[in-house]
Motif scaffolding. Structure first.
Motif, mmCIF file in Angstrom:
data_model
loop_
_atom_site.group_PDB
_atom_site.id
_atom_site.type_symbol
_atom_site.label_atom_id
_atom_site.label_comp_id
_atom_site.label_asym_id
_atom_site.label_seq_id
_atom_site.Cartn_x
_atom_site.Cartn_y
_atom_site.Cartn_z
ATOM 1 N N ARG A 19 -28.135 -0.130 -58.633
ATOM 2 C CA ARG A 19 -26.606 -0.433 -58.259
ATOM 3 C C ARG A 19 -26.168 -1.049 -57.132
ATOM 4 O O ARG A 19 -25.336 -1.985 -57.294
ATOM 5 C CB ARG A 19 -26.050 0.924 -58.137
ATOM 6 N N LEU A 20 -26.733 -1.027 -56.176
ATOM 7 C CA LEU A 20 -26.470 -1.889 -54.908
ATOM 8 C C LEU A 20 -26.730 -3.377 -55.171
ATOM 9 O O LEU A 20 -25.998 -4.196 -54.897
ATOM 10 C CB LEU A 20 -27.393 -1.556 -53.502
ATOM 11 N N LEU A 21 -27.956 -3.690 -55.845
ATOM 12 C CA LEU A 21 -28.327 -4.859 -56.463
ATOM 13 C C LEU A 21 -27.286 -5.536 -57.240
ATOM 14 O O LEU A 21 -26.987 -6.498 -57.024
ATOM 15 C CB LEU A 21 -29.633 -4.884 -57.148
ATOM 16 N N ALA A 22 -26.842 -4.659 -58.290
ATOM 17 C CA ALA A 22 -25.843 -5.212 -59.355
ATOM 18 C C ALA A 22 -24.633 -5.548 -58.217
ATOM 19 O O ALA A 22 -23.838 -6.603 -58.676
ATOM 20 C CB ALA A 22 -25.627 -4.124 -60.177
ATOM 21 N N ARG A 23 -24.231 -4.617 -57.470
ATOM 22 C CA ARG A 23 -22.826 -4.882 -56.747
ATOM 23 C C ARG A 23 -23.085 -6.158 -55.857
ATOM 24 O O ARG A 23 -22.450 -7.098 -55.807
ATOM 25 C CB ARG A 23 -22.655 -3.903 -55.721
ATOM 26 N N ARG A 24 -24.455 -6.496 -55.248
ATOM 27 C CA ARG A 24 -24.776 -7.773 -54.475
ATOM 28 C C ARG A 24 -24.685 -8.888 -55.421
ATOM 29 O O ARG A 24 -23.938 -9.874 -55.139
ATOM 30 C CB ARG A 24 -26.019 -7.627 -53.867
ATOM 31 N N MET A 25 -24.995 -8.868 -56.727
ATOM 32 C CA MET A 25 -24.903 -9.732 -57.638
ATOM 33 C C MET A 25 -23.371 -10.141 -57.998
ATOM 34 O O MET A 25 -23.028 -11.309 -58.084
ATOM 35 C CB MET A 25 -25.777 -9.520 -58.927
ATOM 36 N N ASP A 26 -22.510 -9.214 -58.239
ATOM 37 C CA ASP A 26 -21.194 -9.451 -58.376
ATOM 38 C C ASP A 26 -20.651 -10.067 -57.288
ATOM 39 O O ASP A 26 -19.844 -11.079 -57.383
ATOM 40 C CB ASP A 26 -20.555 -7.846 -58.588
ATOM 41 N N LEU A 27 -20.936 -9.910 -55.956
ATOM 42 C CA LEU A 27 -20.313 -10.250 -54.828
ATOM 43 C C LEU A 27 -20.954 -12.062 -54.756
ATOM 44 O O LEU A 27 -20.132 -12.746 -54.520
ATOM 45 C CB LEU A 27 -20.632 -9.633 -53.516
ATOM 46 N N VAL A 28 -22.086 -12.067 -55.151
ATOM 47 C CA VAL A 28 -22.680 -13.540 -55.358
ATOM 48 C C VAL A 28 -21.711 -14.328 -56.311
ATOM 49 O O VAL A 28 -21.673 -15.442 -56.066
ATOM 50 C CB VAL A 28 -23.915 -13.341 -55.673
ATOM 51 N N GLY A 29 -21.371 -13.595 -57.424
ATOM 52 C CA GLY A 29 -20.515 -14.403 -58.512
ATOM 53 C C GLY A 29 -19.506 -14.906 -57.643
ATOM 54 O O GLY A 29 -18.848 -15.930 -57.948
ATOM 55 N N ILE A 81 -29.501 -17.005 -56.492
ATOM 56 C CA ILE A 81 -29.196 -18.545 -56.618
ATOM 57 C C ILE A 81 -29.472 -18.667 -58.286
ATOM 58 O O ILE A 81 -28.681 -19.477 -58.827
ATOM 59 C CB ILE A 81 -30.180 -19.276 -56.034
ATOM 60 N N SER A 82 -30.405 -18.149 -58.903
ATOM 61 C CA SER A 82 -30.613 -18.330 -60.218
ATOM 62 C C SER A 82 -29.099 -17.914 -60.968
ATOM 63 O O SER A 82 -28.993 -18.678 -61.732
ATOM 64 C CB SER A 82 -31.631 -17.231 -60.874
ATOM 65 N N ARG A 83 -28.640 -16.642 -60.589
ATOM 66 C CA ARG A 83 -27.487 -16.000 -61.085
ATOM 67 C C ARG A 83 -26.373 -17.113 -60.996
ATOM 68 O O ARG A 83 -25.495 -17.234 -61.825
ATOM 69 C CB ARG A 83 -27.002 -14.829 -60.478
ATOM 70 N N GLN A 84 -26.237 -17.729 -59.908
ATOM 71 C CA GLN A 84 -25.212 -18.660 -59.665
ATOM 72 C C GLN A 84 -25.538 -19.950 -60.452
ATOM 73 O O GLN A 84 -24.291 -20.495 -60.904
ATOM 74 C CB GLN A 84 -24.956 -19.065 -58.049
ATOM 75 N N HIS A 85 -26.540 -20.500 -60.749
ATOM 76 C CA HIS A 85 -26.757 -21.464 -61.737
ATOM 77 C C HIS A 85 -26.623 -21.094 -62.924
ATOM 78 O O HIS A 85 -25.751 -21.819 -63.595
ATOM 79 C CB HIS A 85 -28.232 -21.955 -61.511
ATOM 80 N N GLU A 86 -26.868 -19.884 -63.451
ATOM 81 C CA GLU A 86 -26.433 -19.226 -64.605
ATOM 82 C C GLU A 86 -25.018 -19.331 -65.007
ATOM 83 O O GLU A 86 -24.531 -19.731 -65.937
ATOM 84 C CB GLU A 86 -27.191 -17.951 -64.946
ATOM 85 N N LEU A 87 -24.046 -18.895 -63.843
ATOM 86 C CA LEU A 87 -22.665 -18.623 -64.083
ATOM 87 C C LEU A 87 -22.113 -20.069 -64.153
ATOM 88 O O LEU A 87 -21.129 -20.226 -64.707
ATOM 89 C CB LEU A 87 -22.525 -18.061 -62.970
ATOM 90 N N SER A 88 -22.767 -20.879 -63.363
ATOM 91 C CA SER A 88 -22.363 -22.225 -63.356
ATOM 92 C C SER A 88 -22.433 -23.311 -64.925
ATOM 93 O O SER A 88 -22.245 -24.154 -64.923
ATOM 94 C CB SER A 88 -23.110 -23.444 -62.370
ATOM 95 N N GLY A 89 -23.267 -22.565 -65.464
ATOM 96 C CA GLY A 89 -23.705 -23.054 -67.031
ATOM 97 C C GLY A 89 -24.838 -24.023 -67.029
ATOM 98 O O GLY A 89 -25.149 -24.931 -67.863
ATOM 99 N N GLU A 90 -25.541 -24.034 -65.937
ATOM 100 C CA GLU A 90 -26.604 -24.828 -65.628
ATOM 101 C C GLU A 90 -27.948 -24.171 -66.101
ATOM 102 O O GLU A 90 -29.071 -24.769 -66.047
ATOM 103 C CB GLU A 90 -26.864 -24.854 -64.157
ATOM 104 N N GLY A 91 -28.007 -22.880 -66.745
ATOM 105 C CA GLY A 91 -29.276 -22.408 -67.122
ATOM 106 C C GLY A 91 -30.140 -21.939 -65.926
ATOM 107 O O GLY A 91 -29.577 -21.892 -64.766
ATOM 108 N N LYS A 92 -31.363 -21.848 -66.084
ATOM 109 C CA LYS A 92 -32.365 -21.509 -65.396
ATOM 110 C C LYS A 92 -33.079 -22.626 -64.546
ATOM 111 O O LYS A 92 -34.194 -22.386 -63.750
ATOM 112 C CB LYS A 92 -33.291 -20.386 -65.863
ATOM 113 N N LEU A 93 -32.673 -23.822 -64.909
ATOM 114 C CA LEU A 93 -33.440 -24.950 -64.364
ATOM 115 C C LEU A 93 -33.286 -25.077 -62.938
ATOM 116 O O LEU A 93 -32.490 -24.609 -62.441
ATOM 117 C CB LEU A 93 -33.008 -26.243 -65.062
ATOM 118 N N PRO A 94 -34.416 -25.660 -62.317
ATOM 119 C CA PRO A 94 -34.312 -25.603 -60.603
ATOM 120 C C PRO A 94 -33.580 -26.554 -60.434
ATOM 121 O O PRO A 94 -33.040 -27.560 -60.971
ATOM 122 C CB PRO A 94 -35.714 -26.026 -60.317
#
Ligand SMILES: O=C(O)C(=O)C[C@]1(C(=O)O)C=C[C@@H](O)C=C1
Length: 94
Positions: A19-29, A81-94
């Motif tokens: 749950r804390l990880l999910a919260r951290r990911m929300d904050l990263v968004g 970082i992967s989540r931020q790329h996904e949210l940016s619509g860039e997929g999982k490419l490095p």
């Protein structure tokens, strides 16, 4: 406490961690939104170092395996970082 009771406590702790990880990911968004607004890059090496240093210092204080904690936090940073790329619509490419 029986082993089953202790395992149930472990299960609850695991759930809390997730749950804390999910919260951290929300904050990263939310951080991503601000980065987009300010035109900042997703990866921030200085902040990565700071997060790792902070985690390692706390690990030492809590008598945890510092190298293992560093690996865990590196994985968490990579995940955000992967989540931020996904949210940016860039997929999982490095
Ligand atoms: O603080 C940020 O800028 C974030 O995006 C969060 C975070 C992290 O997971 O701690 C992720 C990516 C950045 O490289 C630095 C740190």
């Amino acid at each position: 406490m029986s082993i089953e009771e202790i395992r149930d406590e472990v299960r609850k702790v695991d759930l809390e961690i997730l749950r804390l990880l999910a919260r951290r990911m929300d904050l990263v968004g939310l951080i991503l939104e601000e980065k987009k607004r300010q035109g900042l890059a997703i990866n921030d090496d200085r902040q990565n170092e700071l997060v790792l240093k902070r985690a390692m210092e706390k690990a030492l204080e809590l008598n945890l395996d510092v190298a293992a904690v560093k690996d865990i936090f590196q994985a968490i940073i990579d995940m955000s970082i992967s989540r931020q790329h996904e949210l940016s619509g860039e997929g999982k490419l490095p």
